[in-house]
Scaffold this motif. Sequence first.
Motif, PDB file in Angstrom:
ATOM      1  N   LYS A  32       0.834  -1.202   0.000  1.00  0.00           N
ATOM      2  CA  LYS A  32       0.000   0.000   0.000  1.00  0.00           C
ATOM      3  C   LYS A  32       0.866   1.249   0.000  1.00  0.00           C
ATOM      4  O   LYS A  32       1.847   1.329   0.729  1.00  0.00           O
ATOM      5  CB  LYS A  32      -0.916  -0.002   1.224  1.00  0.00           C
ATOM      6  CG  LYS A  32      -1.906   1.155   1.243  1.00  0.00           C
ATOM      7  CD  LYS A  32      -2.786   1.094   2.489  1.00  0.00           C
ATOM      8  CE  LYS A  32      -3.729   2.288   2.534  1.00  0.00           C
ATOM      9  NZ  LYS A  32      -4.570   2.262   3.759  1.00  0.00           N
ATOM     10  N   ARG A  33       0.495   2.212  -0.859  1.00  0.00           N
ATOM     11  CA  ARG A  33       1.266   3.453  -0.952  1.00  0.00           C
ATOM     12  C   ARG A  33       1.136   4.275   0.329  1.00  0.00           C
ATOM     13  O   ARG A  33       0.150   4.172   1.059  1.00  0.00           O
ATOM     14  CB  ARG A  33       0.783   4.294  -2.134  1.00  0.00           C
ATOM     15  CG  ARG A  33       0.923   3.638  -3.500  1.00  0.00           C
ATOM     16  CD  ARG A  33       2.381   3.402  -3.893  1.00  0.00           C
ATOM     17  NE  ARG A  33       2.895   2.141  -3.402  1.00  0.00           N
ATOM     18  CZ  ARG A  33       4.187   1.850  -3.335  1.00  0.00           C
ATOM     19  NH1 ARG A  33       5.086   2.735  -3.715  1.00  0.00           N
ATOM     20  NH2 ARG A  33       4.578   0.677  -2.887  1.00  0.00           N
ATOM     21  N   SER A  34       2.137   5.101   0.597  1.00  0.00           N
ATOM     22  CA  SER A  34       2.132   5.921   1.810  1.00  0.00           C
ATOM     23  C   SER A  34       1.014   6.961   1.742  1.00  0.00           C
ATOM     24  O   SER A  34       0.626   7.416   0.666  1.00  0.00           O
ATOM     25  CB  SER A  34       3.474   6.620   1.991  1.00  0.00           C
ATOM     26  OG  SER A  34       3.735   7.482   0.906  1.00  0.00           O
ATOM     27  N   SER A  35       0.529   7.340   2.896  1.00  0.00           N
ATOM     28  CA  SER A  35      -0.547   8.333   2.966  1.00  0.00           C
ATOM     29  C   SER A  35      -0.022   9.725   3.312  1.00  0.00           C
ATOM     30  O   SER A  35      -0.709  10.721   3.110  1.00  0.00           O
ATOM     31  CB  SER A  35      -1.586   7.912   4.008  1.00  0.00           C
ATOM     32  OG  SER A  35      -0.970   7.723   5.270  1.00  0.00           O
ATOM     33  N   HIS A  36       1.216   9.818   3.827  1.00  0.00           N
ATOM     34  CA  HIS A  36       1.795  11.130   4.136  1.00  0.00           C
ATOM     35  C   HIS A  36       3.303  10.989   4.273  1.00  0.00           C
ATOM     36  O   HIS A  36       3.845   9.887   4.394  1.00  0.00           O
ATOM     37  CB  HIS A  36       1.184  11.734   5.404  1.00  0.00           C
ATOM     38  CG  HIS A  36       1.291  10.865   6.621  1.00  0.00           C
ATOM     39  ND1 HIS A  36       2.246  11.049   7.584  1.00  0.00           N
ATOM     40  CD2 HIS A  36       0.560   9.793   7.020  1.00  0.00           C
ATOM     41  CE1 HIS A  36       2.099  10.133   8.534  1.00  0.00           C
ATOM     42  NE2 HIS A  36       1.088   9.360   8.208  1.00  0.00           N
TER      43      HIS A  36
END
Length: 603
Positions: free
Chosen positions: A487-491
């Motif tokens: 999952k890609r980073s959110s911040h």
Amino acid sequence: MLERISLEDYCLPPRWLIAMICPRSNVDRFSDNFFANLTGFKPRLSVNFSDFVFHANFSPTTYIAADQENQVTVILHGEIYNTNEEPAEFLLKQYAKKGFGFSKDLNGAFAIFILDKKRDILAVITDRVNSKRVLYGEYKGYYCLSTCLKIHPVSINDLDIGGVASYLANSVVYNNHTIFNGVKVLKRASINRLYNYRFISEEYWNIEFGGFGNNVNEDNLKKELGELIIESVKKKVNPNRRLYLSLSGGYDSCGILGILAFKLKIPDVKCFSYAYGKPKPNTDAFVAKQTATIAGYNHDTIQLYDGDLPNLIINSGKLCEGLQNYSSASNGLMKMREEFAPYGSSDLIIGDQHFGSNHFIMNSDKDVLLTQIHEFNILSWLDNMLPNNIYDKLHNSLQEIMLDIIRNFPDSNFQDKRDFLFFDQKIGNEIKPLREYYFGHYINIITPFYDPDIFDFIIKLPTHFRMGKRLYKETITDMFPQLFSIKRSSHSGFMPNWQNDIYKHRDQLKALIVDGDNPLDNIIPPELLRKLIDKNEISKELSIINKTKKIILSYSSLNKILVPHVPHVPIIFRQLPAHSFILRALTLRTFLDIKKAMPKTIK
């Protein structure tokens, strides 16, 4: 104020050039000695034309070549990627064959100086996104060109009010302006020729959207884009040098990671990410470490900010060129420079790109502009604090710059205009300078996705393929499913609490402010900065506004849908926090102090 800076530590970039153009009719006045006294450098090169003389000095890393008759000289500031020859020699041959027609075929990050005595031509060619900006100014009887504002001979007291306004509101200076009157940036993608003792710019690349039409095969587009991005990395990366990859938890640098590891099979790449404290799940550094491990590369986490805010301001002032924001990376970079040394032995690969942009609700050209560039009313809380109608002058001057930007918009839909704005203003004024002025002081920067073939492909795409970078994301995910299964980073995970640190270091920060000693005092009174640093009633009032804003924006529907996608949110909810203004103003003051204090002769 500058007691922490030694005379040897003014951070002159490893690649620089400074030149003077003066009329031959007054050559006695504009002699070698005049150039040396003006710039602090003795000329390494002097070229006599029929009506003018060109004097220049440049760093040893600058490429230079001349023909056998010594009639044509080429100086390259930057890199050329579509040749294996010595780059200046390659450019000399291309100019001999094609004249200025060779410009559109170049792949590189460059500013090229053509000195053609045979045809009496002096020209400067810039790349498509102004990766290597050239500053120019016309003075009493001569022109000055440079690649570094720090060494550009200009009175620091003659500030450009529009450039200062752009810096304070946006943290960068837009549309070929600088913070100094009379000092401009040569246009991107242009052949800038000296004609009748004036620089005339001619674009060799225009951003014209469309070309593929709407009935295109998506699978074919993905295949072509995949081939282009692999080739762009292959052309620019030298596996014989030490390679560093600035790796985030998003899509862009991760795409480069996949190409390096699985397509080009380069065995040793050092990946690193930025953090502030221990990386937490879903942050850039946390996700990047996972993807680097899958690719078989080592990964380090770099602590960007060590808590020494006064030193960060001084380091940013040394590096920012008066054109770029303070950087939380400046302290960390000072510590990394030994690892990168010597300059020229290593390359830093960065995933900057423009494959498209997010969708915004835009109903006018001004809406398009406000999605990426702020008006000065983002600082409307300053209105009654600045003296002598200064606020109105700042606001009106920035408005003029913004109107000039709008006048250059293409005749296309608003989303296309937003992509044009990114190509035209954001890359060359914000993104590339951030890399070049900070990282570029210590290591050579490579941005593979800033590639002319990729640019030409992207602007031909129908708008919906660029929206949200859709085509690129789908292409790169299909190419490297093993990397994007995470999952890609959110911040980012590296945002210090600047407000607290300003308060903690308030006495040291106020010590950087000396009354009447800085030209910025006439725009931002020193006592105002001190009051803001002390968190007086003015900044408390702004704090109330920001707290109200946070409460309103806590609703996810507003936070995720309304604010990012509607540029005309009420201005009270688009105010720049006081701490951001303080840090920008201190950084700009520090740059001006450093420029004023620099020794006349650096080398």
